[in-house]
Scaffold this motif. Structure first.
Motif, short mmCIF file in Angstrom:
data_model
loop_
_atom_site.label_atom_id
_atom_site.label_comp_id
_atom_site.label_asym_id
_atom_site.label_seq_id
_atom_site.Cartn_x
_atom_site.Cartn_y
_atom_site.Cartn_z
N HIS A 169 0.80 -1.23 0.00
CA HIS A 169 0.00 0.00 0.00
C HIS A 169 0.83 1.28 0.00
CE1 HIS A 169 -2.42 -3.21 1.99
NE2 HIS A 169 -3.34 -2.77 1.14
N GLY A 170 2.13 1.16 0.12
CA GLY A 170 2.94 2.37 0.26
C GLY A 170 2.86 2.89 1.68
N LYS A 171 3.59 3.95 1.96
CA LYS A 171 3.66 4.45 3.34
C LYS A 171 2.38 5.19 3.75
CE LYS A 171 7.84 5.97 2.38
NZ LYS A 171 9.11 6.72 2.41
N GLY A 172 1.94 6.13 2.89
CA GLY A 172 0.76 6.91 3.25
C GLY A 172 0.96 7.66 4.55
N SER A 173 -0.08 7.70 5.35
CA SER A 173 0.00 8.39 6.64
C SER A 173 0.58 7.46 7.69
CB SER A 173 -1.40 8.84 7.08
OG SER A 173 -1.38 9.17 8.45
N TRP A 174 1.66 7.89 8.30
CA TRP A 174 2.27 7.07 9.35
C TRP A 174 1.34 6.90 10.54
CZ3 TRP A 174 6.01 4.06 8.11
CH2 TRP A 174 6.98 4.43 7.18
N GLN A 175 0.52 7.92 10.76
CA GLN A 175 -0.37 7.88 11.91
C GLN A 175 -1.42 6.78 11.78
OE1 GLN A 175 0.88 9.92 14.10
NE2 GLN A 175 -0.44 8.92 15.60
N LYS A 176 -1.87 6.59 10.53
CA LYS A 176 -2.92 5.59 10.31
C LYS A 176 -2.35 4.22 9.99
CE LYS A 176 -5.85 9.28 8.59
NZ LYS A 176 -6.18 10.06 7.40
N LEU A 177 -1.08 4.19 9.60
CA LEU A 177 -0.47 2.93 9.15
C LEU A 177 -0.55 1.78 10.17
CD1 LEU A 177 2.75 2.53 7.10
CD2 LEU A 177 2.47 1.17 9.17
N PRO A 178 -0.22 2.03 11.45
CA PRO A 178 -0.22 0.92 12.41
C PRO A 178 -1.55 0.16 12.47
CG PRO A 178 0.76 2.87 13.39
CD PRO A 178 0.17 3.30 12.08
N ASN A 179 -2.66 0.90 12.51
CA ASN A 179 -3.97 0.26 12.55
C ASN A 179 -4.20 -0.59 11.31
OD1 ASN A 179 -4.97 0.90 15.02
ND2 ASN A 179 -5.98 2.80 14.35
N LYS A 180 -3.93 0.03 10.16
CA LYS A 180 -4.16 -0.66 8.89
C LYS A 180 -3.27 -1.89 8.75
CE LYS A 180 -5.62 3.44 6.28
NZ LYS A 180 -5.23 4.40 5.23
N ALA A 181 -2.05 -1.78 9.26
CA ALA A 181 -1.10 -2.89 9.12
C ALA A 181 -1.25 -3.92 10.24
CB ALA A 181 0.32 -2.35 9.10
N GLY A 182 -2.10 -3.62 11.20
CA GLY A 182 -2.30 -4.55 12.31
C GLY A 182 -1.15 -4.55 13.31
N LEU A 183 -0.58 -3.36 13.47
CA LEU A 183 0.54 -3.24 14.41
C LEU A 183 0.12 -2.45 15.63
CD1 LEU A 183 3.30 -2.42 11.79
CD2 LEU A 183 3.40 -4.36 13.36
N ASN A 184 0.50 -2.91 16.80
CA ASN A 184 0.19 -2.19 18.04
C ASN A 184 1.33 -1.23 18.40
OD1 ASN A 184 -1.25 -1.48 20.33
ND2 ASN A 184 -0.30 -3.09 21.57
N ARG A 185 1.65 -0.38 17.43
CA ARG A 185 2.72 0.59 17.60
C ARG A 185 2.21 1.96 17.21
NH1 ARG A 185 8.07 -1.04 19.45
NH2 ARG A 185 8.21 -3.27 19.11
N CYS A 186 2.91 3.01 17.65
CA CYS A 186 2.55 4.34 17.20
C CYS A 186 3.16 4.58 15.82
CB CYS A 186 3.01 5.41 18.20
SG CYS A 186 4.78 5.63 18.28
N GLY A 187 2.63 5.56 15.13
CA GLY A 187 3.11 5.86 13.79
C GLY A 187 4.58 6.23 13.76
N LYS A 188 4.99 6.95 14.77
CA LYS A 188 6.38 7.37 14.86
C LYS A 188 7.31 6.17 14.90
CE LYS A 188 7.54 11.37 17.38
NZ LYS A 188 7.65 12.02 18.69
N SER A 189 6.93 5.20 15.72
CA SER A 189 7.76 4.01 15.89
C SER A 189 7.88 3.27 14.56
CB SER A 189 7.15 3.10 16.96
OG SER A 189 7.98 1.99 17.16
N CYS A 190 6.75 3.19 13.82
CA CYS A 190 6.76 2.51 12.52
C CYS A 190 7.66 3.26 11.53
CB CYS A 190 5.34 2.44 11.96
SG CYS A 190 4.24 1.41 12.93
N ARG A 191 7.52 4.57 11.51
CA ARG A 191 8.34 5.36 10.58
C ARG A 191 9.82 5.18 10.87
NH1 ARG A 191 10.61 10.10 11.26
NH2 ARG A 191 9.42 10.55 13.14
N LEU A 192 10.17 5.22 12.16
CA LEU A 192 11.56 5.07 12.56
C LEU A 192 12.10 3.69 12.17
CD1 LEU A 192 13.01 7.35 14.01
CD2 LEU A 192 12.86 6.01 16.10
N ARG A 193 11.29 2.67 12.43
CA ARG A 193 11.73 1.31 12.11
C ARG A 193 11.96 1.16 10.61
NH1 ARG A 193 14.64 -2.76 14.16
NH2 ARG A 193 14.00 -4.77 13.38
#
Length: 325
Positions: free
Chosen positions: A33-57
């Motif tokens: 799906h591409g990166k899109g919004s980091w804030q919404k990504l965790p929910n969509k990807a099924g990750l229990n992380r904040c968007g910041k953490s995902c972006r950093l990783r």
DNA sequence: AATAGGTCCAACCGCGGCGAG
DNA sequence: GCTCGCCGCGGTTGGACCTAT
């Protein structure tokens, strides 16, 4: 100016090291799906992380073009050059180049700003410090306390005898040179003599301690080019200047106190040191000294003691001999 | 072999910039 | 012009790993 609410208090979100499963989820989602919004990504990807953490990783570890492994000497040089160019980070609306690490990272494909920052803090910064360079300004070190801390306390003499590298000699000289630069601009209130007199006191004291001609020590305060060849020719290049200048000090203007000589007339001070630092750097240095709130005499005695420690060991004796052979 | 101290680096945190409403 | 939400920055931290004793 709004600020995002801190999510650190949200205990339902996972923190800490990422698992392989989490990595896989993040990679799969971004590939599809591409990166899109980091804030919404965790929910969509099924990750229990904040968007910041995902972006950093993703940006620091998972993105496919990330380069792992040690930095090459070329990369090292680029970082140093760019760091000296961009300096400290200053957020400025009027400039397009506001961020240091990200700007540097943009010149090094496959390297993240975090990786470069870590490499700088753990390797390059120390490397520059050891060379007598202030990492922030890329100028010769102007902090007196730091300079003294940089002086080697002990060096294995056997190692010296077998593997004495030119850069070690140069680094040591650079540090000493900076110290003399500092002392050479500090007045001695009690005697009325200028700083050069104090430098001379220091050197004379060192010479007395170790039985080394103080004039030879003083020569070390001149900047030398960063190759051993120039060190070898130093006595020839500078010795005459010093001998001449010292000979012009009449004996009746030289006090003998506790084995330490001091000039009592500015007219007969030693030659001004060739600047090793910029005027700004020197100004910063003097501010640094002023802020120390240490009586001049204390500084002088500390210097002498430190200098004595510096040269009063086998390894350092070897150094001086090495330089003047 | 044990352990204390040092180093490295992935990850976190707080903050400021900026665009949208 | 103000507020909100998001992004991305630099600084800091904590734990794994390494080294010296």
């Amino acid at each position: 100016m709004g600020r995002s609410p801190s999510r650190s208090s949200d205990i339902s979100l996972k923190k800490g090291p990422w698992t392989l499963e989490e990595d896989k989820k993040l990679i799969d989602y971004i590939q599809k799906h591409g990166k899109g919004s980091w804030q919404k990504l965790p929910n969509k990807a099924g990750l229990n992380r904040c968007g910041k953490s995902c972006r950093l990783r993703w940006t620091n570890y998972l993105r496919p073009d990330i380069k792992r492994g040690n930095f090459s000497s070329d990369e090292e040089q680029i970082i140093i050059d760019l760091h000296s160019l961009h300096g400290n980070s200053v957020i400025n609306k009027d400039t397009t180049c506001a961020y240091r690490w990200s700007t540097i990272a943009s010149h090094l494909p496959g390297r993240s700003d975090n990786e470069i920052k870590n490499f700088w803090n753990t390797n390059l910064r120390k490397k520059l410090l050891r060379s007598g360079i202030e990492p922030k300004t890329h100028q010769p070190i102007s902090d007196l306390n730091l300079l003294f801390n940089l002086l080697p306390t002990s060096i294995n003499p056997w190692e010296n005898a077998l593997e004495f590298h030119a850069d070690q000699v140069n680094q040591k000289i650079q540090v000493l040179q900076n110290i003399l630069k500092v002392l050479s601009t500090r007045p001695l209130p009690n005697t009325g003599a200028n700083c050069l007199g104090e430098s001379y006191n220091l050197i004379q004291a060192g010479g007395c301690i170790n039985g080394i001609d103080p004039l030879q020590l003083q020569e070390l305060s001149y900047p030398l080019s960063p190759n051993l060849g120039s060190i070898e020719s130093a006595p020839e290049r500078f010795g005459a200047i010093y001998m001449n200048s010292m000979e012009t000090i009449p004996e009746n203007l030289v006090n003998q106190t506790n084995g330490i000589r001091s000039t009592s007339n500015e007219e007969y001070s030693l030659p001004v040191l060739v600047p090793a630092a910029t005027e700004t750097c020197t100004a910063n240095l003097m501010n640094s000294i002023s802020s120390m709130h240490i009586p001049n005499q204390t500084i002088a005695s500390n210097c002498i003691e430190t200098w004595g420690n510096l040269i009063d060991d086998d390894a350092s004796s070897y150094l001086w001999k090495e330089i003047y052979l």
